[in-house]
Design a protein around this motif. Structure first.
Motif, PDB file in Angstrom:
ATOM      1  N   PHE A  88     -19.876  33.185  19.448  1.00  0.00           N
ATOM      2  CA  PHE A  88     -18.622  32.472  19.673  1.00  0.00           C
ATOM      3  C   PHE A  88     -18.039  32.914  21.007  1.00  0.00           C
ATOM      4  O   PHE A  88     -17.954  34.107  21.292  1.00  0.00           O
ATOM      5  CB  PHE A  88     -17.610  32.766  18.569  1.00  0.00           C
ATOM      6  N   ALA A  89     -17.647  31.937  21.824  1.00  0.00           N
ATOM      7  CA  ALA A  89     -16.998  32.251  23.088  1.00  0.00           C
ATOM      8  C   ALA A  89     -15.819  31.324  23.274  1.00  0.00           C
ATOM      9  O   ALA A  89     -15.827  30.174  22.811  1.00  0.00           O
ATOM     10  CB  ALA A  89     -17.978  32.109  24.251  1.00  0.00           C
ATOM     11  N   GLY A  90     -14.803  31.822  23.958  1.00  0.00           N
ATOM     12  CA  GLY A  90     -13.648  31.005  24.248  1.00  0.00           C
ATOM     13  C   GLY A  90     -13.925  30.035  25.385  1.00  0.00           C
ATOM     14  O   GLY A  90     -14.883  30.186  26.148  1.00  0.00           O
ATOM     15  N   THR A  91     -13.078  29.028  25.490  1.00  0.00           N
ATOM     16  CA  THR A  91     -13.158  28.065  26.581  1.00  0.00           C
ATOM     17  C   THR A  91     -11.756  27.892  27.149  1.00  0.00           C
ATOM     18  O   THR A  91     -10.790  28.453  26.631  1.00  0.00           O
ATOM     19  CB  THR A  91     -13.674  26.693  26.094  1.00  0.00           C
ATOM     20  N   THR A  92     -11.650  27.101  28.206  1.00  0.00           N
ATOM     21  CA  THR A  92     -10.335  26.868  28.783  1.00  0.00           C
ATOM     22  C   THR A  92      -9.423  26.119  27.822  1.00  0.00           C
ATOM     23  O   THR A  92      -8.206  26.142  27.969  1.00  0.00           O
ATOM     24  CB  THR A  92     -10.462  26.058  30.083  1.00  0.00           C
ATOM     25  N   ALA A  93     -10.021  25.466  26.800  1.00  0.00           N
ATOM     26  CA  ALA A  93      -9.233  24.695  25.835  1.00  0.00           C
ATOM     27  C   ALA A  93      -8.918  25.470  24.567  1.00  0.00           C
ATOM     28  O   ALA A  93      -8.201  24.977  23.704  1.00  0.00           O
ATOM     29  CB  ALA A  93      -9.974  23.409  25.465  1.00  0.00           C
ATOM     30  N   HIS A  94      -9.452  26.683  24.446  1.00  0.00           N
ATOM     31  CA  HIS A  94      -9.323  27.407  23.178  1.00  0.00           C
ATOM     32  C   HIS A  94      -9.154  28.893  23.460  1.00  0.00           C
ATOM     33  O   HIS A  94      -9.792  29.430  24.366  1.00  0.00           O
ATOM     34  CB  HIS A  94     -10.573  27.197  22.322  1.00  0.00           C
ATOM     35  N   PRO A  95      -8.311  29.596  22.680  1.00  0.00           N
ATOM     36  CA  PRO A  95      -8.137  31.035  22.894  1.00  0.00           C
ATOM     37  C   PRO A  95      -9.456  31.779  22.769  1.00  0.00           C
ATOM     38  O   PRO A  95     -10.291  31.455  21.923  1.00  0.00           O
ATOM     39  CB  PRO A  95      -7.172  31.447  21.776  1.00  0.00           C
ATOM     40  N   VAL A 134     -27.953  28.828  27.122  1.00  0.00           N
ATOM     41  CA  VAL A 134     -26.509  28.635  27.171  1.00  0.00           C
ATOM     42  C   VAL A 134     -26.120  28.185  28.572  1.00  0.00           C
ATOM     43  O   VAL A 134     -26.840  28.413  29.541  1.00  0.00           O
ATOM     44  CB  VAL A 134     -25.740  29.921  26.800  1.00  0.00           C
ATOM     45  N   ASP A 135     -24.992  27.530  28.666  1.00  0.00           N
ATOM     46  CA  ASP A 135     -24.452  27.083  29.944  1.00  0.00           C
ATOM     47  C   ASP A 135     -23.200  27.902  30.215  1.00  0.00           C
ATOM     48  O   ASP A 135     -22.144  27.665  29.619  1.00  0.00           O
ATOM     49  CB  ASP A 135     -24.132  25.589  29.870  1.00  0.00           C
ATOM     50  N   GLU A 136     -23.313  28.889  31.103  1.00  0.00           N
ATOM     51  CA  GLU A 136     -22.212  29.819  31.335  1.00  0.00           C
ATOM     52  C   GLU A 136     -20.987  29.149  31.934  1.00  0.00           C
ATOM     53  O   GLU A 136     -19.884  29.712  31.878  1.00  0.00           O
ATOM     54  CB  GLU A 136     -22.684  30.959  32.232  1.00  0.00           C
ATOM     55  N   SER A 137     -21.156  27.954  32.485  1.00  0.00           N
ATOM     56  CA  SER A 137     -20.006  27.259  33.061  1.00  0.00           C
ATOM     57  C   SER A 137     -19.079  26.668  32.002  1.00  0.00           C
ATOM     58  O   SER A 137     -17.969  26.246  32.304  1.00  0.00           O
ATOM     59  CB  SER A 137     -20.484  26.136  33.992  1.00  0.00           C
ATOM     60  N   LEU A 138     -19.547  26.661  30.734  1.00  0.00           N
ATOM     61  CA  LEU A 138     -18.783  26.006  29.675  1.00  0.00           C
ATOM     62  C   LEU A 138     -17.916  26.962  28.862  1.00  0.00           C
ATOM     63  O   LEU A 138     -17.178  26.516  27.986  1.00  0.00           O
ATOM     64  CB  LEU A 138     -19.737  25.263  28.731  1.00  0.00           C
ATOM     65  N   TYR A 139     -18.001  28.268  29.128  1.00  0.00           N
ATOM     66  CA  TYR A 139     -17.183  29.196  28.352  1.00  0.00           C
ATOM     67  C   TYR A 139     -16.586  30.263  29.247  1.00  0.00           C
ATOM     68  O   TYR A 139     -16.991  30.447  30.395  1.00  0.00           O
ATOM     69  CB  TYR A 139     -17.984  29.818  27.207  1.00  0.00           C
ATOM     70  N   THR A 140     -15.608  30.965  28.700  1.00  0.00           N
ATOM     71  CA  THR A 140     -14.940  32.026  29.432  1.00  0.00           C
ATOM     72  C   THR A 140     -15.069  33.334  28.657  1.00  0.00           C
ATOM     73  O   THR A 140     -15.182  33.339  27.433  1.00  0.00           O
ATOM     74  CB  THR A 140     -13.444  31.704  29.615  1.00  0.00           C
ATOM     75  N   GLY A 141     -15.042  34.444  29.374  1.00  0.00           N
ATOM     76  CA  GLY A 141     -15.072  35.752  28.719  1.00  0.00           C
ATOM     77  C   GLY A 141     -16.418  36.074  28.091  1.00  0.00           C
ATOM     78  O   GLY A 141     -17.460  35.529  28.480  1.00  0.00           O
ATOM     79  N   GLU A 142     -16.390  36.969  27.117  1.00  0.00           N
ATOM     80  CA  GLU A 142     -17.608  37.434  26.459  1.00  0.00           C
ATOM     81  C   GLU A 142     -18.030  36.508  25.326  1.00  0.00           C
ATOM     82  O   GLU A 142     -17.215  35.775  24.759  1.00  0.00           O
ATOM     83  CB  GLU A 142     -17.397  38.836  25.886  1.00  0.00           C
TER      84      GLU A 142
END
Length: 307
Positions: free
Chosen positions: A266-273, A99-107
């Motif tokens: 499933f992880a959120g991103t800056t573009a998605h809740p 996984v690329d941790e820079s591409l998602y936010t949170g858990e």
């Protein structure tokens, strides 16, 4: 090969050296398409690559070949984990080997794979703005997370429940009721983006995590014959009896497909809740190398190897 949308291809099996994002393997078997139905891919693509399970549950004629990424995993030793982020600009990012941790936010919230013929998970229910619309998990049949399917498909009974709820609870919204409605597919679509803000959020309830599908997802942007930007309903019924969570579901999420632990994350991103609730899951993907491939409008691939 026949796909969920009834498009079809046929051809011959060939082998060659395959390199994807710097990960390489020799003598990789793949199909060379000789014929394809008109609805296979529009616009025309160079091909299609599958990342599903190499399962004996799938009937192959005359024989099965291992998925390309499985062969790359065997050849390079990277973990059998890949991830996708489909953005809102007809592009996205594919991560191979971790996984690329820079591409998602949170858990990251994981749900187990329930049928290894597909990336199938258990969907417990559908809510609209927190109101339960379908709560019988058996009604969904197999629920398959599939980036190769553009829209999101439900069994007819589930689709009818969602449609009926909208037509009663949100009767005043444009093209929800009447002779010409969004429910007729791409025949009738919204013509102003500002109208999307009037529509509710749909929640997909899994074990331990709820994924929000905003109107930006289920009212997808397209173009009419005269080039006008339109917004069409990305929820359709299917006669298969199963649920397909396609691109309209995945868009804006960082979705992790983990064959090492047979789970989907499933992880959120800056573009998605960010997905709500759900247990914290440790990332089990400490990869010796990870390939991140970005695609702009699915035309060109720019590969970067993360060491």
């Amino acid at each position: 090969v026949t796909y969920v949308d009834n498009s079809n291809i046929n051809g011959i099996i060939m082998s060659d050296r395959v390199t994807v994002g710097g990960l390489a393997a020799d003598n990789v078997l793949f199909g060379a398409i000789q014929q394809a139905t008109a609805n296979f891919e529009a616009p025309v693509a160079d091909g299609i690559i599958g990342f599903s399970y190499n399962s004996t549950q799938i009937t192959c004629s005359p024989n099965c070949v291992a998925p390309v990424f499985d062969v790359l995993v065997q050849s390079t030793g990277v973990p059998n984990i890949f991830a996708m982020l489909i953005d809102y600009n007809n592009g996205g990012t594919l991560t191979l080997g971790g996984v690329d941790e820079s591409l998602y936010t949170g858990e990251v919230h994981y749900v187990p794979v329930t049928n290894r013929a597909f990336w199938a998970v258990t969907l417990l229910g559908i809510q609209v703005e927190g109101t339960s619309v379908v709560s019988n998990s058996a009604a969904f049949g197999l629920t398959i997370v599939d980036s190769g399917t553009s829209l999101t498909y439900f069994p007819q009974s589930v689709y009818n429940s969602i449609k009926n709820h909208f037509q009663v609870r949100y009767a005043s919204l444009p093209l929800v009721n009447g002779a010409n409605t969004l429910w007729k597919g791409s025949d009738y679509c919204l013509v102003r983006r500002s109208l999307l803000g009037l529509f509710p959020t749909i929640q997909f309830v899994f074990d331990g995590v709820t994924i929000r599908m905003t109107p930006d997802n289920y009212l997808y942007q397209s173009r009419s014959a005269d080039g006008t930007t339109i917004f069409c309903l990305g929820l359709n019924p299917t006669t298969s009896g199963h649920t397909i969570l396609g691109d309209t579901f995945m868009r804006g999420l960082y979705v992790i497909f983990d064959k090492e632990s047979n789970q989907v994350g499933f992880a959120g991103t800056t573009a998605h809740p960010t997905p709500s609730s759900g247990p914290s899951s440790e990332d089990s993907s400490s990869a010796p190398s990870t390939a991140t491939i970005s695609a702009a409008a699915a035309v060109a691939l720019a590969a970067t190897i993360l060491m």
